[in-house]
Motif scaffolding. Structure first.
Motif, PDB file in Angstrom:
ATOM      1  N   PRO A  54     -21.658 -12.487 -20.515  1.00 28.85           N
ATOM      2  CA  PRO A  54     -20.206 -12.532 -20.705  1.00 28.85           C
ATOM      3  C   PRO A  54     -19.618 -11.124 -20.895  1.00 28.85           C
ATOM      4  O   PRO A  54     -20.227 -10.268 -21.527  1.00 28.85           O
ATOM      5  CB  PRO A  54     -20.019 -13.352 -21.976  1.00 28.85           C
ATOM      6  N   LEU A  55     -18.454 -10.920 -20.317  1.00 26.29           N
ATOM      7  CA  LEU A  55     -17.751  -9.654 -20.479  1.00 26.29           C
ATOM      8  C   LEU A  55     -16.950  -9.689 -21.769  1.00 26.29           C
ATOM      9  O   LEU A  55     -16.580 -10.747 -22.259  1.00 26.29           O
ATOM     10  CB  LEU A  55     -16.811  -9.400 -19.299  1.00 26.29           C
ATOM     11  N   GLY A  56     -16.656  -8.503 -22.269  1.00 22.74           N
ATOM     12  CA  GLY A  56     -15.863  -8.420 -23.491  1.00 22.74           C
ATOM     13  C   GLY A  56     -16.735  -8.634 -24.717  1.00 22.74           C
ATOM     14  O   GLY A  56     -17.909  -8.943 -24.638  1.00 22.74           O
ATOM     15  N   GLY A  57     -16.160  -8.447 -25.869  1.00 24.73           N
ATOM     16  CA  GLY A  57     -16.904  -8.655 -27.107  1.00 24.73           C
ATOM     17  C   GLY A  57     -17.757  -7.464 -27.500  1.00 24.73           C
ATOM     18  O   GLY A  57     -17.907  -7.157 -28.664  1.00 24.73           O
ATOM     19  N   SER A  58     -18.298  -6.769 -26.552  1.00 20.08           N
ATOM     20  CA  SER A  58     -19.135  -5.597 -26.829  1.00 20.08           C
ATOM     21  C   SER A  58     -18.378  -4.348 -26.410  1.00 20.08           C
ATOM     22  O   SER A  58     -17.697  -4.326 -25.398  1.00 20.08           O
ATOM     23  CB  SER A  58     -20.436  -5.698 -26.038  1.00 20.08           C
ATOM     24  N   HIS A  59     -18.509  -3.324 -27.216  1.00 18.62           N
ATOM     25  CA  HIS A  59     -17.825  -2.074 -26.898  1.00 18.62           C
ATOM     26  C   HIS A  59     -18.722  -1.112 -26.142  1.00 18.62           C
ATOM     27  O   HIS A  59     -18.330  -0.015 -25.826  1.00 18.62           O
ATOM     28  CB  HIS A  59     -17.306  -1.420 -28.194  1.00 18.62           C
ATOM     29  N   VAL A  60     -19.935  -1.569 -25.827  1.00 23.28           N
ATOM     30  CA  VAL A  60     -20.877  -0.747 -25.078  1.00 23.28           C
ATOM     31  C   VAL A  60     -20.589  -0.929 -23.590  1.00 23.28           C
ATOM     32  O   VAL A  60     -20.525  -2.056 -23.089  1.00 23.28           O
ATOM     33  CB  VAL A  60     -22.341  -1.163 -25.387  1.00 23.28           C
ATOM     34  N   LYS A  61     -20.411   0.184 -22.886  1.00 25.25           N
ATOM     35  CA  LYS A  61     -20.181   0.102 -21.445  1.00 25.25           C
ATOM     36  C   LYS A  61     -21.510  -0.187 -20.760  1.00 25.25           C
ATOM     37  O   LYS A  61     -22.461   0.570 -20.884  1.00 25.25           O
ATOM     38  CB  LYS A  61     -19.588   1.401 -20.915  1.00 25.25           C
ATOM     39  N   ARG A  62     -21.561  -1.300 -20.058  1.00 21.15           N
ATOM     40  CA  ARG A  62     -22.791  -1.716 -19.399  1.00 21.15           C
ATOM     41  C   ARG A  62     -22.753  -1.265 -17.951  1.00 21.15           C
ATOM     42  O   ARG A  62     -21.944  -1.733 -17.169  1.00 21.15           O
ATOM     43  CB  ARG A  62     -22.940  -3.223 -19.520  1.00 21.15           C
ATOM     44  N   THR A  63     -23.649  -0.376 -17.608  1.00 20.99           N
ATOM     45  CA  THR A  63     -23.763   0.104 -16.235  1.00 20.99           C
ATOM     46  C   THR A  63     -25.041  -0.455 -15.623  1.00 20.99           C
ATOM     47  O   THR A  63     -25.897  -0.999 -16.328  1.00 20.99           O
ATOM     48  CB  THR A  63     -23.824   1.642 -16.183  1.00 20.99           C
ATOM     49  N   PHE A  64     -25.157  -0.301 -14.327  1.00 25.02           N
ATOM     50  CA  PHE A  64     -26.358  -0.748 -13.635  1.00 25.02           C
ATOM     51  C   PHE A  64     -27.590  -0.073 -14.239  1.00 25.02           C
ATOM     52  O   PHE A  64     -28.596  -0.721 -14.513  1.00 25.02           O
ATOM     53  CB  PHE A  64     -26.238  -0.440 -12.140  1.00 25.02           C
ATOM     54  N   TRP A  65     -27.498   1.221 -14.449  1.00 25.55           N
ATOM     55  CA  TRP A  65     -28.628   1.974 -14.997  1.00 25.55           C
ATOM     56  C   TRP A  65     -28.969   1.523 -16.416  1.00 25.55           C
ATOM     57  O   TRP A  65     -30.136   1.288 -16.737  1.00 25.55           O
ATOM     58  CB  TRP A  65     -28.327   3.477 -14.963  1.00 25.55           C
ATOM     59  N   SER A  66     -27.962   1.385 -17.267  1.00 31.10           N
ATOM     60  CA  SER A  66     -28.234   0.992 -18.652  1.00 31.10           C
ATOM     61  C   SER A  66     -28.809  -0.421 -18.724  1.00 31.10           C
ATOM     62  O   SER A  66     -29.676  -0.703 -19.555  1.00 31.10           O
ATOM     63  CB  SER A  66     -26.981   1.111 -19.519  1.00 31.10           C
ATOM     64  N   GLU A  67     -28.347  -1.291 -17.849  1.00 34.64           N
ATOM     65  CA  GLU A  67     -28.888  -2.650 -17.816  1.00 34.64           C
ATOM     66  C   GLU A  67     -30.343  -2.635 -17.344  1.00 34.64           C
ATOM     67  O   GLU A  67     -31.188  -3.367 -17.860  1.00 34.64           O
ATOM     68  CB  GLU A  67     -28.042  -3.534 -16.901  1.00 34.64           C
ATOM     69  N   GLY A  68     -30.647  -1.786 -16.356  1.00 38.27           N
ATOM     70  CA  GLY A  68     -32.025  -1.640 -15.890  1.00 38.27           C
ATOM     71  C   GLY A  68     -32.947  -1.124 -16.981  1.00 38.27           C
ATOM     72  O   GLY A  68     -34.071  -1.615 -17.144  1.00 38.27           O
ATOM     73  N   VAL A  69     -32.482  -0.155 -17.729  1.00 41.33           N
ATOM     74  CA  VAL A  69     -33.267   0.384 -18.853  1.00 41.33           C
ATOM     75  C   VAL A  69     -33.508  -0.705 -19.893  1.00 41.33           C
ATOM     76  O   VAL A  69     -34.614  -0.837 -20.429  1.00 41.33           O
ATOM     77  CB  VAL A  69     -32.566   1.622 -19.463  1.00 41.33           C
ATOM     78  N   ALA A  70     -32.492  -1.517 -20.165  1.00 44.78           N
ATOM     79  CA  ALA A  70     -32.635  -2.592 -21.144  1.00 44.78           C
ATOM     80  C   ALA A  70     -33.670  -3.622 -20.689  1.00 44.78           C
ATOM     81  O   ALA A  70     -34.511  -4.053 -21.491  1.00 44.78           O
ATOM     82  CB  ALA A  70     -31.285  -3.268 -21.378  1.00 44.78           C
ATOM     83  N   VAL A  71     -33.637  -3.992 -19.419  1.00 44.81           N
ATOM     84  CA  VAL A  71     -34.635  -4.946 -18.890  1.00 44.81           C
ATOM     85  C   VAL A  71     -36.021  -4.343 -19.016  1.00 44.81           C
ATOM     86  O   VAL A  71     -36.974  -5.012 -19.434  1.00 44.81           O
ATOM     87  CB  VAL A  71     -34.340  -5.316 -17.413  1.00 44.81           C
TER      88      VAL A  71
END
Length: 146
Positions: free
Chosen positions: A88-105
Motif C-alpha cells: 500500500p502507498l502512503g502511511g510511510s514517509h520512506v521513499k521506496r525506490t526500485f533499488w531500495s526495495e531490491g535491497v530490502a528483499v
C-alpha cells in the motif's frame, strides 16, 4: 503516482527480457542449424539444408529456451516490481525506490527471495513460448514480409 509505482521493474523486465527472449531463440536455432550442417559436405546440399526449416521439435526447444531465458534472467526485477505494486502507498514517509526495495528483499530473503516462484513461471512459459515461436516461424515462411 500509485499508477506508476513499480514501472522501473517493468521497464527492466520487458527490455532485458525481450532481448533474452529473442536472443535465446535465435541462438538455439543457430546451434541446431550449425549441427545439421556438420553432416553435409557439398555446397549444394548445404544451401538446400539451410533453406529447409528446422523440425518442429527443434523449433519447440528453441522457443521453450526463449521463454525460460526471459523469465529466469529477469525474475528478480519482476519480484521487486510485484512487491512494490502490492504494498500500500502512503502511511510511510520512506521513499521506496526500485533499488531500495531490491535491497530490502535481499536483506530479508537473499537470492532465494529474488527467485521465489521462478520455477513454476519458467515451467509455464516454456510451452507457451515454444508454441508462439513455432507459429511465428511458420507465418514468417508462408507470409514473407519483403
Amino acid at each position: 503516482m500509485g499508477f506508476w509505482h513499480g514501472q522501473m521493474g517493468t521497464l527492466i523486465r520487458e527490455t532485458g527480457g525481450s532481448a533474452a527472449w529473442f536472443g535465446a531463440k535465435e541462438t538455439t536455432t543457430a546451434l541446431f542449424k550449425e549441427q545439421r550442417l556438420k553432416s553435409v559436405t557439398s555446397e549444394v546440399e548445404r544451401a538446400a539444408l539451410a533453406a529447409t526449416p528446422l523440425p518442429f521439435w527443434q523449433q519447440a526447444i528453441a522457443g521453450a529456451s526463449a521463454g525460460i531465458a526471459y523469465n529466469f534472467l529477469f525474475f528478480p526485477a519482476d519480484t521487486i516490481k510485484s512487491r512494490m505494486q502490492t504494498t500500500p502507498l502512503g502511511g510511510s514517509h520512506v521513499k521506496r525506490t526500485f533499488w531500495s526495495e531490491g535491497v530490502a528483499v535481499w536483506k530479508q530473503h537473499g537470492l532465494k527471495g529474488m527467485y521465489r516462484g521462478c520455477g513454476i513461471t519458467c515451467l509455464r512459459s516454456a510451452p507457451s513460448s515454444a508454441f508462439i515461436f513455432m507459429v511465428y516461424d511458420g507465418l514468417k515462411r508462408h507470409l514473407p514480409m519483403h
